[in-house]
Motif scaffolding. Sequence first.
Motif, mmCIF file in Angstrom:
data_model
loop_
_atom_site.group_PDB
_atom_site.id
_atom_site.type_symbol
_atom_site.label_atom_id
_atom_site.label_comp_id
_atom_site.label_asym_id
_atom_site.label_seq_id
_atom_site.Cartn_x
_atom_site.Cartn_y
_atom_site.Cartn_z
ATOM 1 N N TYR A 192 41.272 55.819 53.311
ATOM 2 C CA TYR A 192 40.812 55.140 52.117
ATOM 3 C C TYR A 192 40.833 53.631 52.304
ATOM 4 N N GLY A 193 40.022 52.962 51.525
ATOM 5 C CA GLY A 193 39.887 51.520 51.619
ATOM 6 C C GLY A 193 38.453 51.145 51.913
ATOM 7 N N GLU A 194 38.264 50.007 52.568
ATOM 8 C CA GLU A 194 36.917 49.496 52.827
ATOM 9 C C GLU A 194 36.769 49.086 54.288
ATOM 10 N N THR A 195 35.575 49.298 54.799
ATOM 11 C CA THR A 195 35.233 48.860 56.146
ATOM 12 C C THR A 195 34.152 47.803 56.032
ATOM 13 N N TRP A 196 34.416 46.635 56.601
ATOM 14 C CA TRP A 196 33.508 45.495 56.484
ATOM 15 C C TRP A 196 32.825 45.241 57.816
ATOM 16 N N GLY A 197 31.499 45.216 57.798
ATOM 17 C CA GLY A 197 30.738 44.947 59.002
ATOM 18 C C GLY A 197 29.908 43.691 58.868
ATOM 19 N N ARG A 198 28.824 43.657 59.607
ATOM 20 C CA ARG A 198 27.943 42.504 59.592
ATOM 21 C C ARG A 198 26.903 42.682 58.474
ATOM 22 N N GLY A 199 27.139 42.026 57.341
ATOM 23 C CA GLY A 199 26.205 42.095 56.222
ATOM 24 C C GLY A 199 26.240 43.388 55.444
ATOM 25 N N ARG A 200 27.209 44.247 55.704
ATOM 26 C CA ARG A 200 27.276 45.540 55.009
ATOM 27 C C ARG A 200 28.727 46.009 54.920
ATOM 28 N N PHE A 201 28.987 46.960 54.029
ATOM 29 C CA PHE A 201 30.342 47.504 53.944
ATOM 30 C C PHE A 201 30.292 48.933 53.430
ATOM 31 N N ASN A 287 32.302 44.431 43.685
ATOM 32 C CA ASN A 287 33.212 44.254 44.816
ATOM 33 C C ASN A 287 34.686 44.286 44.450
ATOM 34 N N LEU A 288 35.053 43.794 43.284
ATOM 35 C CA LEU A 288 36.452 43.855 42.849
ATOM 36 C C LEU A 288 36.773 45.162 42.123
ATOM 37 N N GLY A 289 35.760 45.971 41.849
ATOM 38 C CA GLY A 289 35.990 47.221 41.137
ATOM 39 C C GLY A 289 36.521 47.017 39.733
ATOM 40 N N GLN A 290 36.051 45.950 39.063
ATOM 41 C CA GLN A 290 36.618 45.578 37.763
ATOM 42 C C GLN A 290 35.632 45.731 36.608
ATOM 43 N N GLY A 291 34.437 46.264 36.858
ATOM 44 C CA GLY A 291 33.460 46.359 35.771
ATOM 45 C C GLY A 291 33.940 47.178 34.596
ATOM 46 N N ALA A 292 34.431 48.394 34.860
ATOM 47 C CA ALA A 292 34.927 49.243 33.774
ATOM 48 C C ALA A 292 36.172 48.646 33.144
ATOM 49 N N CYS A 293 37.047 48.059 33.975
ATOM 50 C CA CYS A 293 38.281 47.475 33.441
ATOM 51 C C CYS A 293 37.987 46.346 32.460
ATOM 52 N N THR A 294 37.078 45.438 32.841
ATOM 53 C CA THR A 294 36.786 44.326 31.937
ATOM 54 C C THR A 294 36.116 44.814 30.661
ATOM 55 N N THR A 338 32.121 36.026 44.642
ATOM 56 C CA THR A 338 32.626 35.326 45.825
ATOM 57 C C THR A 338 33.061 36.311 46.899
ATOM 58 N N LEU A 339 33.743 37.384 46.488
ATOM 59 C CA LEU A 339 34.158 38.407 47.440
ATOM 60 C C LEU A 339 32.957 39.083 48.081
ATOM 61 N N HIS A 340 31.901 39.305 47.305
ATOM 62 C CA HIS A 340 30.685 39.900 47.872
ATOM 63 C C HIS A 340 30.141 39.041 49.012
ATOM 64 N N ARG A 341 30.091 37.756 48.796
ATOM 65 C CA ARG A 341 29.610 36.855 49.845
ATOM 66 C C ARG A 341 30.507 36.924 51.078
ATOM 67 N N PHE A 342 31.805 36.970 50.853
ATOM 68 C CA PHE A 342 32.762 37.011 51.953
ATOM 69 C C PHE A 342 32.639 38.316 52.743
ATOM 70 N N MET A 343 32.472 39.431 52.019
ATOM 71 C CA MET A 343 32.401 40.739 52.661
ATOM 72 C C MET A 343 31.129 40.935 53.472
ATOM 73 N N THR A 344 30.057 40.280 53.079
ATOM 74 C CA THR A 344 28.749 40.577 53.674
ATOM 75 C C THR A 344 28.221 39.449 54.551
ATOM 76 N N VAL A 345 29.105 38.613 55.084
ATOM 77 C CA VAL A 345 28.654 37.539 55.966
ATOM 78 C C VAL A 345 27.991 38.126 57.212
ATOM 79 N N ARG A 346 27.070 37.365 57.773
ATOM 80 C CA ARG A 346 26.345 37.830 58.957
ATOM 81 C C ARG A 346 27.111 37.583 60.250
ATOM 82 N N ARG A 347 28.074 36.662 60.227
ATOM 83 C CA ARG A 347 28.902 36.379 61.402
ATOM 84 C C ARG A 347 30.360 36.647 61.016
ATOM 85 N N PRO A 348 30.828 37.873 61.234
ATOM 86 C CA PRO A 348 32.106 38.282 60.643
ATOM 87 C C PRO A 348 33.357 37.914 61.423
ATOM 88 N N ALA A 349 33.241 37.284 62.588
ATOM 89 C CA ALA A 349 34.437 37.042 63.404
ATOM 90 C C ALA A 349 35.471 36.198 62.668
#
Length: 360
Positions: A192-201, A287-294, A338-349
């Motif tokens: 469980y959790g998330e896997t972050w790649g190059r521009g996708r997750f 990305n934060l999974g907060q839509g229903a919570c808010t 902001t997290l969406h931008r961070f997760m989906t960067v094209r240069r993930p190193a």
Amino acid sequence: MGVSATGRSAGTTGSAVVVGAGVGGLATAIGLRRAGWEVAVLERRAEPERYGTAFGIHPTAQAALDRLGLGDVVRARAVPYRDAQIRRPDGRVLAALPLERIERKAGRPELLISRPYLMDAMHAELMRLGGTEIAYGRAYEPSAARGSADLLVGADGINSAVRADRFGGGSRPCELGSTAWIGTAGFETGVYGETWGRGRFFGMTPVEPGRTNWYATVPGATTAGELRAAFADWHDPIPRVLAETDPRSWIRYRMRHLHPALPSFTRTDGPGPVALVGDAAHAMTPNLGQGACTALLDAEALARAVAAHGPGGLPAALRAYEGERRRSAQRTAFGSRTLHRFMTVRRPALRDALVGLLPG
């Protein structure tokens, strides 16, 4: 049942029209009914929503559900979310999600609940409370709604007709250029959790025994084949999850958020008091999974403020709701974008290096 400011049922303290029968709308209706208000819910869809996979319910939203009288029924079917990590596509663990810290601080874990079950529980609670009409297949009509109740609540999503009518068009849905997919696998992955790649997750969570909730984002992918190809060489069990679940059950949608942020969630001028809740007020990326919570926090806060001030004190109630929820919800929306931008960067190193510095 008719809802009007002059013809409300005996024993009620006010009347409201709630537009939208999603999580925010039903939660608002429940809160107002518990406060003794008569409520009519308008829903443009012809029948109750049964789509969707899982909602993550943060401890703060669980507390809101408790105040709405729904906490026990949700906990009876929810599963705790623990032991989840952020990974690279090759399976290497970069960091743990901060679930233990959340649980330690709140004294209760993050929960995951099937979306259809939560919706069913809300419908059942409204029926138990009585005094609420849900009019399916009925869209919001400004001329009909104005003056028909003490309070109008827009809970009608990112394309809110109430927002367009009463708040103007300055804040609108904004495309992110990515397609999101969600689905449910018929087995427990145990990973469980998330896997972050190059521009996708790709993300996986438990949802109920024998099933796994999954979600993914890939720029430009519009077919099941394209989605499978995008993750074909990622770590197990991601390719297996996609291979062994029926694409006909997958849900695909364009990722959008509301931009710019609204200057206010409420109006007291014009034809009558109005408040926005949920996506109508602050639609955000997932990305934060907060839509229903808010949405739950909005609904409970609005109902609590209205109950405290009564129908004669709606201006004060809406100010209290605005003060409690607008900045908080908009901070969450900004953080998610902001997290969406961070997760989906094209240069993930660099991103991966930074994530690896997070505490375990």
